[in-house]
Design a protein around this motif. Sequence first.
Motif, PDB file in Angstrom:
ATOM      1  N   GLU A   1       0.616  -1.204   0.109  1.00  0.00           N
ATOM      2  CA  GLU A   1      -0.006  -0.040  -0.010  1.00  0.00           C
ATOM      3  C   GLU A   1       0.892   1.360  -0.182  1.00  0.00           C
ATOM      4  OE1 GLU A   1      -3.410   0.514  -0.511  1.00  0.00           O
ATOM      5  OE2 GLU A   1      -3.300  -1.742  -0.805  1.00  0.00           O
ATOM      6  N   GLN A   2       1.925   1.202   0.752  1.00  0.00           N
ATOM      7  CA  GLN A   2       2.830   2.443   0.612  1.00  0.00           C
ATOM      8  C   GLN A   2       3.340   2.667  -0.757  1.00  0.00           C
ATOM      9  OE1 GLN A   2       5.877   1.055   3.759  1.00  0.00           O
ATOM     10  NE2 GLN A   2       4.774   2.410   5.422  1.00  0.00           N
ATOM     11  N   ILE A   3       4.000   1.672  -1.540  1.00  0.00           N
ATOM     12  CA  ILE A   3       4.494   1.944  -2.440  1.00  0.00           C
ATOM     13  C   ILE A   3       3.498   2.064  -3.745  1.00  0.00           C
ATOM     14  CG2 ILE A   3       5.739   0.762  -4.597  1.00  0.00           C
ATOM     15  CD1 ILE A   3       7.160  -1.112  -2.237  1.00  0.00           C
ATOM     16  N   LYS A   4       2.283   1.466  -3.425  1.00  0.00           N
ATOM     17  CA  LYS A   4       1.141   2.020  -4.513  1.00  0.00           C
ATOM     18  C   LYS A   4       0.749   3.369  -4.395  1.00  0.00           C
ATOM     19  CE  LYS A   4      -2.309  -0.674  -4.891  1.00  0.00           C
ATOM     20  NZ  LYS A   4      -3.646  -1.645  -4.643  1.00  0.00           N
ATOM     21  N   ASP A   5       0.676   3.961  -3.091  1.00  0.00           N
ATOM     22  CA  ASP A   5       0.510   5.249  -3.001  1.00  0.00           C
ATOM     23  C   ASP A   5       1.482   6.168  -3.574  1.00  0.00           C
ATOM     24  OD1 ASP A   5      -1.088   7.307  -1.137  1.00  0.00           O
ATOM     25  OD2 ASP A   5       0.941   7.823  -0.554  1.00  0.00           O
ATOM     26  N   PHE A   6       2.731   5.942  -3.216  1.00  0.00           N
ATOM     27  CA  PHE A   6       3.739   6.614  -3.760  1.00  0.00           C
ATOM     28  C   PHE A   6       3.721   6.651  -5.435  1.00  0.00           C
ATOM     29  CE2 PHE A   6       7.916   6.658  -6.021  1.00  0.00           C
ATOM     30  CZ  PHE A   6       8.847   8.098  -5.154  1.00  0.00           C
ATOM     31  N   GLU A   7       3.568   5.489  -5.878  1.00  0.00           N
ATOM     32  CA  GLU A   7       3.359   5.565  -7.344  1.00  0.00           C
ATOM     33  C   GLU A   7       2.302   6.184  -7.928  1.00  0.00           C
ATOM     34  OE1 GLU A   7       3.361   1.341  -8.352  1.00  0.00           O
ATOM     35  OE2 GLU A   7       5.450   0.953  -8.172  1.00  0.00           O
ATOM     36  N   GLN A   8       1.150   6.457  -7.298  1.00  0.00           N
ATOM     37  CA  GLN A   8       0.030   7.115  -7.593  1.00  0.00           C
ATOM     38  C   GLN A   8       0.279   8.598  -7.579  1.00  0.00           C
ATOM     39  OE1 GLN A   8      -3.161   5.484  -5.168  1.00  0.00           O
ATOM     40  NE2 GLN A   8      -3.279   3.466  -6.379  1.00  0.00           N
ATOM     41  N   ALA A   9       0.850   8.737  -6.441  1.00  0.00           N
ATOM     42  CA  ALA A   9       1.396  10.261  -6.318  1.00  0.00           C
ATOM     43  C   ALA A   9       2.246  10.948  -7.270  1.00  0.00           C
ATOM     44  CB  ALA A   9       1.819  10.532  -5.084  1.00  0.00           C
TER      45      ALA A   9
END
Length: 369
Positions: free
Chosen positions: A92-100
């Motif tokens: 979830e952390q990496i997905k949030d970073f990628e989306q941002a």
Amino acid sequence: KCQQKETYVTKGPDTVNITFLIGNGFDVGVGMNSRFSDFFPIYRALSIDKPETFQKFAMDINANEEKWSYFEKQLGEYTINFSKETTNVLIEQIKDFEQAFIEYITNQEELLSYDDIETISKVFLNALLNYYRHNNLPVESSEAIERMYEQTVSTQHIYNFIVFNYTYIFDNCIKCFDKKIVCKRKFGRDEITDKIGKIVHVHGYKDFYPIMGLNDEGQIANKELAKDKKIQRFLIKPQINKALRMKYDNESLDLIKKSSIICVYGMSLGETDKKWWAAILDRLNSNGACQLVIFDYDDNYRPTSPYDWLDKEDSIMDKLFSYSTGNYNFEEMRTRIHIAVNKTIFKVDLMKKHNDMMDSVLAKLATTM
């Protein structure tokens, strides 16, 4: 301009492939603030209003370098903080970073303009036809590649591109070549048309499965997670590509295997992309005529003495050779590897609009310091 020599040589293969690997340095060269060091402070500012787990990721990742390969390497090291029971938090952390990041570069790309087609055409044509000239490469390197073109003057040249960026910028610029024609040359009574070939976004597009991560499971510091198939499919770029079944990897490898000249532009030789450096070395080893050009950018490089150049050349060669998968003759390979330092052949300013998002985020960052 295209070479116009009327040279009579034995006709070679039907086409000669010249393949460029294009990295983030290209996007930076058109005005994008797309370095890791450009975005990560903004992500930290944005994370202030997010759940604590995302704030922790923003604070734990080091932002001291500008290269994306540096960030990707950190992802592998960051896994040491997790167990199989907490992998969902990591994901979830990496997905949030990628989306941002995707939202950020989408905003950045909307600030660009392609209206000055004349300038874009001039820059791109000059880059494709003159990247190997004396103003970019050492004289002997330039002459070695010039000989390659002279020996294939009777053959059509196809310019291919493996793009590692998520944006559409390169694709939009390459449209300046009408009907994909780079130039037309005379050979005896024949006219030869050199053209644009394939453009492969090996890591996807910003709005179509962008891929970010590591090269292999050996780069996952957490050895328990390194064996986890779910984590492998989430963090290892070749495995993600395989799972997506888009054949980006296969197409890119095929281009490299068929290329007579390979040119790396806007990329660091980072270990999270070592699959591609190994493939290039394999091609150099299997074809003794294949030439490699590496455009390296280094803010700290100063050519104050011959030793500065020798150190720079050795550091690039040593890093490249460290990715080899076979027992190759590196000394012979060195004669076919040519290095240009701090040369920006594709540089053209496309940034025409003001970045209101950047201003607002930086203002927010300033209030928290």
